[in-house]
Design an enzyme around this catalytic site. Structure first.
Site, mmCIF file in Angstrom:
data_model
loop_
_atom_site.group_PDB
_atom_site.id
_atom_site.type_symbol
_atom_site.label_atom_id
_atom_site.label_comp_id
_atom_site.label_asym_id
_atom_site.label_seq_id
_atom_site.Cartn_x
_atom_site.Cartn_y
_atom_site.Cartn_z
ATOM 1 N N LYS A 112 0.674 -1.125 0.008
ATOM 2 C CA LYS A 112 -0.001 0.129 0.110
ATOM 3 C C LYS A 112 0.908 1.202 0.083
ATOM 4 O O LYS A 112 0.458 2.310 -0.659
ATOM 5 C CB LYS A 112 -1.055 -0.086 1.103
ATOM 6 C CG LYS A 112 -2.235 -0.947 1.129
ATOM 7 C CD LYS A 112 -3.168 -0.558 2.304
ATOM 8 C CE LYS A 112 -4.261 -1.627 2.075
ATOM 9 N NZ LYS A 112 -5.304 -1.387 3.285
ATOM 10 N N LYS A 193 -7.875 -12.536 -7.656
ATOM 11 C CA LYS A 193 -9.196 -12.613 -6.712
ATOM 12 C C LYS A 193 -9.950 -11.224 -6.931
ATOM 13 O O LYS A 193 -9.537 -10.291 -7.210
ATOM 14 C CB LYS A 193 -8.744 -12.393 -5.325
ATOM 15 C CG LYS A 193 -9.617 -12.833 -4.285
ATOM 16 C CD LYS A 193 -9.078 -13.080 -2.899
ATOM 17 C CE LYS A 193 -9.938 -12.746 -1.895
ATOM 18 N NZ LYS A 193 -9.384 -12.480 -0.387
ATOM 19 N N LYS A 196 -12.552 -4.961 -4.886
ATOM 20 C CA LYS A 196 -13.239 -3.666 -4.646
ATOM 21 C C LYS A 196 -12.369 -2.748 -5.374
ATOM 22 O O LYS A 196 -12.887 -1.560 -5.924
ATOM 23 C CB LYS A 196 -13.538 -3.186 -3.377
ATOM 24 C CG LYS A 196 -14.716 -4.358 -2.502
ATOM 25 C CD LYS A 196 -14.590 -3.845 -1.075
ATOM 26 C CE LYS A 196 -13.702 -4.250 -0.031
ATOM 27 N NZ LYS A 196 -14.160 -3.896 1.219
#
Ligand code: TRP
Length: 329
Positions: A112, A193, A196
């Site tokens: 991140k 996967k 969102k």
């Protein structure tokens, strides 16, 4: 007393069928056997910049979707993390016993922080806040996906370190992964996967997508160049479609095989779409009910916070007294 379960979800909006099949559906099932606390972790969300208006509406949307999916606020507590101040309080105390080295090893932090121009120190502390969410309620079981197992391991380490420094204080939680492997992949890229944050319009089926959007997204899903379903060698995209169908329909393997073997991909996609539409329909209509009644959602969130606050405050007081901090009489 039933063992306690705690889990959390970031209010990043656009909850999709991967979130439902991988987490929410399992949470709904757990609430009959455990005392469950489900937390919308808004303080985690602001570890990276969030547009304030959007964040607030996503928090509400996430909470309403929890309820629409079947989390029953009479038996489980649905809370917004920031409305129970003890989360942030305990996080500070745990921060003080967490070595920086442990946090620098977190792979999610590395991933991140690479995407940010400036990295707030909250992003570094993210796993400590998550540990606080869990330890605050002395939760025994934490149902999370495998992307969170490193954070959960850290939670256990922090609990053990605190316990050894200050004496037995925290329950050291176990992880619990969903028994049925409902791992849903992206429709556009079945090797990733379903996520969102993936931008592509054809990537995920959002829980609130209307039927015609769902049909279109499935129609465009990636398969392979074969014409029809061959169980001898399923392409990842085809396997993903079958998995989605099976997770919603709850059909046994043999029935899946006899129904879908040799079916043309066009027909498979149609059937998967109709299954998903049918299963999401009751959720979507509950969502509309929940969000059209003024004050209903706020009432549930207030009740949830009121119910868990005494537990949370008791832990904070215990931690304070263990550490020799002043406990207000
Ligand atoms: N970090 C989790 C995620 O991104 C969300 C989370 C925050 C959480 N606090 C938690 C999950 C406590 C389980 C328990 O998915």
């Amino acid at each position: 007393m039933k063992p306690r379960v705690l889990s959390g979800v970031q209010p990043s909006g656009n909850l999709h069928i991967g979130n439902y099949l991988g987490a929410l559906k399992n949470w709904v099932r757990l609430q009959h056997d455990y005392e469950c606390i489900y937390c919308i972790v808004d303080l985690h969300a602001v570890t990276v910049y969030q547009e304030p208006k959007e964040l607030l509406s996503k928090i509400r949307e996430t909470a309403a979707l929890f309820l629409a999916a079947g989390i029953d606020p009479k038996i489980s507590s649905v809370i917004v993390q920031s409305s129970v101040p003890a989360h942030a309080e305990l996080a500070w105390m745990l921060t003080c016993v967490t070595p920086m080295g442990w946090l620098s090893r977190m792979t999610q932090f590395k991933a991140k922080s690479e995407k940010q121009e400036t990295v707030g120190s909250g992003l570094f502390q993210y796993p400590v806040l998550m540990a606080a969410d869990i330890l605050l309620y002395q939760a025994a079981i934490v149902p999370v996906g495998d992307d969170q197992s490193q954070h959960l391991e850290l939670t256990r380490d922090v609990a053990q370190r605190f316990n050894s420094l200050y004496g037995d204080t925290f329950v050291v939680p176990e992880t619990k992964l969903p028994a049925v492997g409902a791992r849903v992949m992206g429709l556009d890229d079945p090797l990733k996967k379903m996520s969102k944050s993936e931008p592509g319009a054809g990537h995920a089926i959002a829980l609130l997508d209307p039927p015609d959007v769902i049909r279109k997204k499935f129609a465009r899903a990636t398969t392979d160049s074969n014409p029809c379903v061959d169980f001898g060698g399923l392409a990842p995209g085809v396997e993903n479609l079958l998995n989605i169908f099976q997770a919603f329909a709850e059909w046994p393997d043999e029935r899946m095989r006899s129904h879908f073997a040799g079916m043309r991909y066009g027909e498979l996609k149609k059937q998967v779409a109709e299954m998903v539409i049918g299963r999401l329909e009751p959720l979507q209509s509950r969502y509309r009910e929940i969000t059209s009644e003024p004050g209903y959602l706020d009432g549930i969130l207030r009740e949830g916070a009121d119910r868990v606050a005494p537990l949370a405050n008791a832990t904070v007081d215990l931690v304070k007294s263990r550490m020799g901090l002043y406990v207000r009489p």
